[in-house]
Design an enzyme around this catalytic site. Sequence first.
Site, PDB file in Angstrom:
ATOM      1  N   TYR A 180      -2.474  -0.986  10.769  1.00  0.00           N
ATOM      2  CA  TYR A 180      -2.642  -1.269   9.426  1.00  0.00           C
ATOM      3  C   TYR A 180      -1.289  -0.914   8.512  1.00  0.00           C
ATOM      4  O   TYR A 180      -0.780  -1.959   7.947  1.00  0.00           O
ATOM      5  CB  TYR A 180      -3.853  -0.663   8.784  1.00  0.00           C
TER       6      TYR A 180
ATOM      7  N   SER B 228       0.790  -1.081   0.048  1.00  0.00           N
ATOM      8  CA  SER B 228      -0.210  -0.066   0.017  1.00  0.00           C
ATOM      9  C   SER B 228       0.867   1.295  -0.054  1.00  0.00           C
ATOM     10  O   SER B 228       2.129   1.170   0.632  1.00  0.00           O
ATOM     11  CB  SER B 228      -0.895  -0.037   1.245  1.00  0.00           C
TER      12      SER B 228
ATOM     13  N   LYS C   7       1.710  -3.160   6.560  1.00  0.00           N
ATOM     14  CA  LYS C   7       2.241  -3.515   5.247  1.00  0.00           C
ATOM     15  C   LYS C   7       3.875  -3.211   5.066  1.00  0.00           C
ATOM     16  O   LYS C   7       4.472  -3.787   4.424  1.00  0.00           O
ATOM     17  CB  LYS C   7       1.645  -2.364   4.392  1.00  0.00           C
TER      18      LYS C   7
END
Length: 337
Positions: free
Chosen positions: A151, A126, A155
């Site tokens: 979150y 991302s 990644k």
Amino acid sequence: MSKILVTGGLGFIGSHTVVELQNAGFKVIIIDNLSNATENVLNGITAITSITPEFENLDLKNKEQTKTFFKKHQDIVGVIHFAAYKAVGESVKSPLTYYENNVNSLVYVLQELNKKAVSHFIFSSSCTVYGQADSMPITELAPTKPAESPYGNTKKIGEAIIEDLTKSNANFKAIALRYFNPIGAHQSSKIGELPIGVPLNLVPYITQTAAGKREQLSVFGDNYPTPDGTCIRDYIHVVDLAKAHVIALQRLLENKNDTNFEIFNLGTGKGSSVLEVIQSFERVSNQKLNYKIVDRRDGDVVEAYANTTKANTVLGWKAKLSLDDAMLSAWKWEQTL
């Protein structure tokens, strides 16, 4: 036919990628634990491609079940790994849930691939790893910043784990694809974005508001240093994004990779503001959207859009569908729900 595992393959991006893989002649097996998807998505994939992919309802957090799966399916030649929780706000409230799911499941899959003679791995990453980048557009050489959320951190951690494995195992090859903002739906309206509960992304909130499922769309802030005061993002059609996964996988399978760990930005290369997205929707749908400007939201970066030169030249991939194409497909999909 080469057999490809798609984890999280019933989710939004995963299901569109399964369609493109099957269209390209790959045999697909899907793992999904149905935490944020439904088995009905299989019907949509089958309706589009006339092929029903193999499916196993499996939670990759379960190490033993993951081991058993790979023992049973030793003919898998590549893995595209989407399986992860993805809500920024939820990750702030429940960080340990996110670390357990997103990191442990990745490690358990990689442990099994590490046993194989050769492995090819595509990681769903991302643009959150860049945070608020120092300059636009963002290239792959831009420094990654401290994550704004657990979150985003999963990644960053995921990429680091994969890179470390490629250094320790010369037969393990991987590509991390850093997406910007995927939107839209398949042109058939058979699959699309199907958030469970209140949508956390802009476009499904727009379409649900227009459909009368939500009363009003909140636009968070109109005093950012941008032309119209609203945040700018790079919105990419999910079908363009899905096709990039197939091209990246073929690059690894054909030994065309320059190094054992490669990173590519996937976006359109153009930023669109929240108000521009709303205007695009109103234009293609002939609907007037009920929205209001509210206070800024914590953690929102001002702008983020991709420099896609590397993906365009090295992968030979380019986004072809426009913002209007994406908004129209999202609206058509919403009307089937």
